[in-house]
Design an enzyme around this catalytic site. Structure first.
Site, PDB file in Angstrom:
ATOM      1  N   THR A 172       9.250  -5.589   0.781  1.00 57.56           N
ATOM      2  CA  THR A 172       7.919  -5.561   0.149  1.00 57.56           C
ATOM      3  C   THR A 172       7.361  -6.984   0.196  1.00 57.56           C
ATOM      4  O   THR A 172       6.751  -7.369   1.181  1.00 57.56           O
ATOM      5  CB  THR A 172       7.974  -5.007  -1.286  1.00 57.56           C
ATOM      6  N   LYS A 198      16.716  -6.039  -0.010  1.00 52.99           N
ATOM      7  CA  LYS A 198      15.339  -6.471  -0.211  1.00 52.99           C
ATOM      8  C   LYS A 198      15.197  -6.870  -1.663  1.00 52.99           C
ATOM      9  O   LYS A 198      15.865  -6.312  -2.550  1.00 52.99           O
ATOM     10  CB  LYS A 198      14.326  -5.385   0.165  1.00 52.99           C
ATOM     11  N   THR A 209      12.503  -4.299  -8.095  1.00 57.61           N
ATOM     12  CA  THR A 209      12.332  -3.625  -6.836  1.00 57.61           C
ATOM     13  C   THR A 209      13.247  -4.215  -5.778  1.00 57.61           C
ATOM     14  O   THR A 209      12.850  -4.437  -4.670  1.00 57.61           O
ATOM     15  CB  THR A 209      10.889  -3.809  -6.436  1.00 57.61           C
ATOM     16  N   GLU A 296       9.825 -14.799  -5.326  1.00 62.00           N
ATOM     17  CA  GLU A 296       8.393 -14.851  -5.020  1.00 62.00           C
ATOM     18  C   GLU A 296       7.806 -16.228  -5.331  1.00 62.00           C
ATOM     19  O   GLU A 296       7.881 -16.715  -6.455  1.00 62.00           O
ATOM     20  CB  GLU A 296       7.655 -13.769  -5.804  1.00 62.00           C
ATOM     21  N   THR A 423      -3.488  -5.114  -6.357  1.00 61.65           N
ATOM     22  CA  THR A 423      -4.747  -5.057  -5.611  1.00 61.65           C
ATOM     23  C   THR A 423      -4.601  -5.558  -4.189  1.00 61.65           C
ATOM     24  O   THR A 423      -5.510  -5.380  -3.398  1.00 61.65           O
ATOM     25  CB  THR A 423      -5.814  -5.900  -6.327  1.00 61.65           C
TER      26      THR A 423
END
Length: 423
Positions: A172, A198, A209, A296, A423
């Site tokens: 992702t 992942k 996730t 991230e 978004t």
């Protein structure tokens, strides 16, 4: 030689070869062990158009072991896969990215079971032998037409050479593909372990996730494998934190098909169990460290070592408190040697500590001695704080136990990525 990208991460996470070369790290994907084929395809689930559906298949039934998220709001595929894990054997894993199929109610469960049944029909096996996993945005229904077509395309593409496309399809917000592989000798036979993973955000496994799939051709009894997987998770993925959020979809699945034809490992007392478990942990640990490397927006990979704890649980508790602290993480992003944030986090963690015996070092430089400031000039820490990989060690002065947790910093980019994720 200067390394960059995936090669640099693999070099940093490389485990040393065992004496006598019994266990060594190799290049390979989940198809490296005998009897495993895989594929990843572009099914149009992701708006980016990148790979988003994958299938991993063992040509013979494999012993299975898995651990899953303990988040009570777990996703529909976790519920389905938990049932698969109750059996001794499985043969396939079907996975999609781009949609988590979490918080989707009864329809989500129906869709996960349809995903499972479709994969089973195409492979000619029982639905009970198929694990299913999903990752991506929470609260959206799976686009079933695209997903089922993607599964069919992946099954048609299954091959020993498609391990990389499989790994691409589970990503992702990952910035690089995470894979690891090891060879060792068990019972006079060469056996292989290989895995992909992942995960970059919503990472605080509690098996948990994050998704990880490990394949091996070792022969091991299902009950032994299940216990080993739980212990391996505790030593690897459960020692990683990016942001303190345990995902709705965390899954670690291991398939062992026995094609190496070693004497089957029937218990933890079997003479070959230590070699088996060591290789499993090595593979899992490499993948876990890669997740921390790929946090991230991360600019730093941080290793938190806690020693001198009264119990292992205390050591892990203190290490996790430090690793999860936004103040600690932002200090490292800003390359600010604000060590007070580290001892503060250890102090509120609840772990037993003798405050007048606490010692703290960053990058091998002692900053706190017996609970007191060593008054090290900030400029002496500047080179260490500028590094990408930084290790810190804190001695709680309360015992002999220790634990290590891997994490990363918080950057401006982390806020941007998660502020715009939906978004």
């Amino acid at each position: 030689m200067v390394l960059s990208g995936d090669a640099a991460v693999e070099e940093k996470t490389k485990a040393p070869e065992k004496e006598g070369n019994l266990m060594k790290k190799i290049e390979g994907w989940v198809t490296a062990p005998q009897g495993f084929i895989a594929a990843g395809v572009k099914a149009g689930i992701k708006a980016s158009g990148n790979h988003d559906v994958a299938v991993i298949f063992s040509t013979v039934p494999a012993a299975c072991g898995a651990v899953f998220t303990q988040n009570k709001m777990c996703a529909a595929p976790v519920l389905v896969s938990r049932e698969v894990n109750k059996h001794g054997y499985a043969q396939a894993i079907a996975v999609n990215s781009g949609c988590a199929n979490a918080c989707t109610g009864e329809q989500g469960l129906v869709d996960a079971k349809k995903m499972q049944a479709h994969t089973a029909e195409l492979l000619g096996i029982s639905p009970a032998a198929v694990f299913v996993c999903s990752t991506g945005v929470i609260g959206q229904f799976l686009p079933m037409d695209k997903l089922l077509t993607g599964i069919a395309d992946a099954v048609d593409s299954l091959d020993e050479c498609e391990g990389e496309s499989c790994a691409m399809a589970i990503q992702t917000t990952d910035t690089f593909i995470k894979h690891a592989a090891y060879e060792t000798e068990i019972g006079g036979k060469k056996v292989t372990f290989a895995g992909i993973a992942k995960g970059a955000g919503m990472i605080h496994p509690n098996m948990a996730t994050m998704l990880t799939f490990i394949t091996t051709d070792v022969a091991v009894a299902p009950d032994v494998l299940k216990r080993a997987v739980k212990k391996a998770a505790d030593k690897s993925f459960n020692m990683v934190v990016v942001d303190g959020d345990t995902s709705t979809n965390d899954s670690m699945i291991v398939l062992a098909n026995g094609l190496a034809e070693n004497g089957i490992i029937l218990s933890e007392e079997h003479p070959d169990y230590p070699a088996f478990f060591e290789a499993l942990v090595a593979c899992a640990t490499d993948l876990a460290k890669m997740i921390a490397h790929d946090g991230e927006g991360a600019t730093k990979f941080l290793e938190v070592n806690v020693t001198g704890a009264a119990t292992w649980e205390d050591a892990k508790t203190a290490a996790m408190a430090i690793a999860k602290s936004p103040l600690v993480k932002t200090a490292f992003f800003g390359e600010d040697p604000n060590w007070g944030r580290i001892v503060c986090a250890a102090g509120y963690s609840g772990a037993a500590m003798e405050t007048d015996k606490v010692n703290l070092s960053i990058g091998g430089i002692r900053l706190v001695e017996n609970g007191m400031n060593c008054n090290v000039p900030a400029e002496k820490l500047a080179p260490t704080m500028a590094e990408h990989d930084i290790s810190m060690s804190i001695d709680l002065g309360a015992g002999e136990e220790s634990a290590t947790v891997w994490t990363c910093d918080f950057s401006y980019e982390y806020v941007k990525i998660n502020g715009e994720y939906h978004t």
